[in-house]
Design a protein around this motif. Structure first.
Motif, short mmCIF file in Angstrom:
data_model
loop_
_atom_site.label_atom_id
_atom_site.label_comp_id
_atom_site.label_asym_id
_atom_site.label_seq_id
_atom_site.Cartn_x
_atom_site.Cartn_y
_atom_site.Cartn_z
N MET A 1 52.09 27.72 44.13
CA MET A 1 50.68 28.09 44.27
C MET A 1 50.53 29.54 44.70
O MET A 1 49.56 30.21 44.41
CB MET A 1 50.05 27.16 45.33
CG MET A 1 48.55 27.21 45.39
SD MET A 1 47.80 26.43 43.97
CE MET A 1 46.32 27.38 43.83
N SER A 2 51.51 30.10 45.42
CA SER A 2 51.38 31.44 46.00
C SER A 2 51.26 32.52 44.93
O SER A 2 50.70 33.58 45.18
CB SER A 2 52.57 31.73 46.92
OG SER A 2 53.76 31.59 46.18
N ASP A 3 51.82 32.28 43.73
CA ASP A 3 51.77 33.33 42.70
C ASP A 3 50.54 33.17 41.80
O ASP A 3 50.41 33.85 40.80
CB ASP A 3 53.04 33.30 41.85
CG ASP A 3 53.27 31.95 41.18
OD1 ASP A 3 52.62 30.98 41.60
OD2 ASP A 3 54.10 31.87 40.25
N LYS A 4 49.61 32.29 42.19
CA LYS A 4 48.40 32.09 41.38
C LYS A 4 47.22 32.82 42.00
O LYS A 4 47.12 32.94 43.22
CB LYS A 4 48.08 30.59 41.27
CG LYS A 4 49.12 29.80 40.51
CD LYS A 4 48.68 28.38 40.32
CE LYS A 4 49.72 27.58 39.53
NZ LYS A 4 49.29 26.20 39.29
N LEU A 5 46.33 33.28 41.14
CA LEU A 5 45.17 34.02 41.62
C LEU A 5 44.02 33.86 40.63
O LEU A 5 44.21 34.01 39.42
CB LEU A 5 45.53 35.50 41.76
CG LEU A 5 44.46 36.44 42.35
CD1 LEU A 5 44.18 36.10 43.81
CD2 LEU A 5 44.93 37.89 42.24
N LEU A 6 42.85 33.53 41.14
CA LEU A 6 41.64 33.46 40.32
C LEU A 6 40.73 34.61 40.74
O LEU A 6 40.37 34.73 41.92
CB LEU A 6 40.94 32.11 40.55
CG LEU A 6 39.67 31.84 39.72
CD1 LEU A 6 39.96 31.79 38.23
CD2 LEU A 6 39.01 30.53 40.18
N LYS A 7 40.39 35.48 39.79
CA LYS A 7 39.59 36.67 40.11
C LYS A 7 38.23 36.57 39.42
O LYS A 7 38.17 36.39 38.20
CB LYS A 7 40.31 37.94 39.65
CG LYS A 7 41.64 38.19 40.36
CD LYS A 7 42.13 39.62 40.20
CE LYS A 7 42.52 39.94 38.78
NZ LYS A 7 43.12 41.30 38.65
N ILE A 8 37.18 36.71 40.21
CA ILE A 8 35.82 36.63 39.67
C ILE A 8 35.01 37.82 40.15
O ILE A 8 34.87 38.03 41.36
CB ILE A 8 35.13 35.31 40.09
CG1 ILE A 8 35.80 34.13 39.35
CG2 ILE A 8 33.66 35.31 39.73
CD1 ILE A 8 36.16 33.01 40.20
N ASN A 9 34.52 38.60 39.21
CA ASN A 9 33.65 39.74 39.55
C ASN A 9 32.59 39.80 38.45
O ASN A 9 32.85 40.27 37.34
CB ASN A 9 34.49 41.03 39.59
CG ASN A 9 33.62 42.24 39.92
OD1 ASN A 9 32.39 42.17 39.92
ND2 ASN A 9 34.25 43.36 40.20
N ILE A 10 31.42 39.26 38.75
CA ILE A 10 30.39 39.14 37.70
C ILE A 10 29.01 39.57 38.19
O ILE A 10 28.69 39.43 39.38
CB ILE A 10 30.30 37.68 37.15
CG1 ILE A 10 30.14 36.67 38.30
CG2 ILE A 10 31.49 37.36 36.28
CD1 ILE A 10 29.82 35.26 37.87
N GLN A 11 28.23 40.09 37.26
CA GLN A 11 26.84 40.45 37.54
C GLN A 11 25.97 39.87 36.41
O GLN A 11 26.36 39.90 35.25
CB GLN A 11 26.65 41.98 37.57
CG GLN A 11 27.40 42.69 38.70
CD GLN A 11 28.87 42.92 38.39
OE1 GLN A 11 29.20 43.33 37.29
NE2 GLN A 11 29.75 42.66 39.35
N LYS A 12 24.83 39.32 36.82
CA LYS A 12 23.89 38.80 35.82
C LYS A 12 22.47 38.89 36.36
O LYS A 12 22.21 38.49 37.50
CB LYS A 12 24.22 37.34 35.47
CG LYS A 12 23.37 36.83 34.28
CD LYS A 12 23.86 35.50 33.78
CE LYS A 12 23.01 34.97 32.63
NZ LYS A 12 23.09 35.79 31.41
#
Length: 345
Positions: A1-12
């Motif tokens: 799990m340590s090498d996993k990453l979810l990245k969210i950067n959104i504008q609406k």
């Protein structure tokens, strides 16, 4: 799990406000807590690909990076290409298919009977294989929907207020079942809720949203214990909040309750309010630090607690047994200086 990453950067741009979300998730279970209409579900739908943000990027890093959406690179994967499971409020089961047929849809086309029976066993659906959704309880339907999602091995599971339409008893039961069902899930799960108990019970990390902006994020226990902002304190269930006037570094006057309090933490210039959790009061003597006179208080009996409202508007909750029906309000209450939460507007 340590090498996993979810990245969210959104504008609406939305009708009421602009959604502007930026966070990274490294650990398993995230909660997004906030009032109705603050942008929680819109965030989930953007991750799933049901809604397209105006700008930004969404990506998942496992062994390599999968870009779900990137406005600059003109990438926008279809929902079915994102390997994201979405648990809708109504579970979206196929009404004309049995339990085993609903779950089998999540498995690969060449699945074997063993893998199907393993999923049925894992979600305690033995004996229900030939039933249709209308013949199942709410809890059984939720387990079928989760089994179907987990059958195809998603990287991310999105849970959109899955308990909102349920009564209190069923809700409590299903919350526990959901936590147990996702215990061995090695991906990310994100729960959207406006229920603070759900968020506290389910989530390792917490985001608090207000009008499309993140106003708090971090370890769930830390956000509850040290909310820092007035709106975060309200959303995490703080019942007593007052504007203040600072007297010195460790003393202040509550403008709403007309009381002077000593606090343990140094009061910085940006502090405008204090919060006191309703369970944090205790009986006191007149000369104790932060003693409060309880004259003219009113009490309301609930099955498992007394709710006491002081004449100045402060609210005290104290646990009781179901068979106890008498309670004498002590003449004085006190609040420990360390339990007074200092808050910014």
């Amino acid at each position: 799990m340590s090498d996993k990453l979810l990245k969210i950067n959104i504008q609406k741009k939305l009708k009421e406000f602009d959604l502007d979300i930026d966070f990274k998730l490294k650990k398993g279970r995230l909660g997004i807590l906030g009032p109705s209409g603050c942008g929680k579900s819109m965030t989930l739908k953007s991750i799933a690909g049901i809604v397209t943000p105006d700008n930004g990027a969404i990506s998942l890093i496992t062994k390599e990076e999968t870009i779900y959406f990137d406005s600059n690179k003109k990438i926008n994967l279809k929902p079915q290409s994102r390997n994201v499971g979405y648990l809708f409020q109504n579970y979206a089961l196929f009404p004309n298919m049995t339990v085993e047929e609903n779950i089998a849809i999540g498995l690969s086309k060449d699945y074997n009977e063993k893998s199907l029976s393993e999923m049925i066993k894992r979600f305690h659906l033995d004996g229900l294989e030939k039933r249709y959704p209308r013949q199942l309880s709410g809890g059984q339907q939720q387990r079928v929907a989760l089994a179907r999602i987990l059958a195809y091995g998603p990287d991310v599971i999105l849970l959109d207020e899955p308990f909102s339409a349920m009564d209190a008893f069923l809700k409590e039961q299903l919350r526990i079942e959901l936590v147990n069902s996702l215990k061995d899930f090695d991906g990310f799960s994100i729960l959207v809720t406006h229920d603070r108990d759900e968020a506290f019970q389910f989530c390792d990390e917490l985001l608090i949203l207000d009008k499309g902006k993140i106003i708090a994020k971090g370890d769930t226990h830390e956000v509850f214990e040290n909310p820092k902002k007035v709106q975060v304190a309200r959303l995490t269930g703080c019942k007593n909040i007052s504007k203040i006037e600072v007297i010195d570094e460790h003393h202040l006057k509550s403008l709403d309750w007309g009381l002077i309090f000593e606090v343990s933490e140094k009061i910085s210039p940006n502090i405008t309010h204090i919060g006191i959790r309703a369970h944090d009061f205790s009986p006191a003597e007149k000369d104790d630090v932060n003693a409060i006179d309880t004259e003219n208080s009113t009490k309301l009996e609930m099955p498992f607690e007394w709710e006491i409202t002081l004449a100045n508007g402060l609210w005290w909750k104290i646990d009781k047994q179901i068979h106890e029906h008498e309670f004498v309000i002590p003449k004085y209450l006190k609040i420990d200086p360390k339990n007074i939460i200092l808050l910014e507007e």
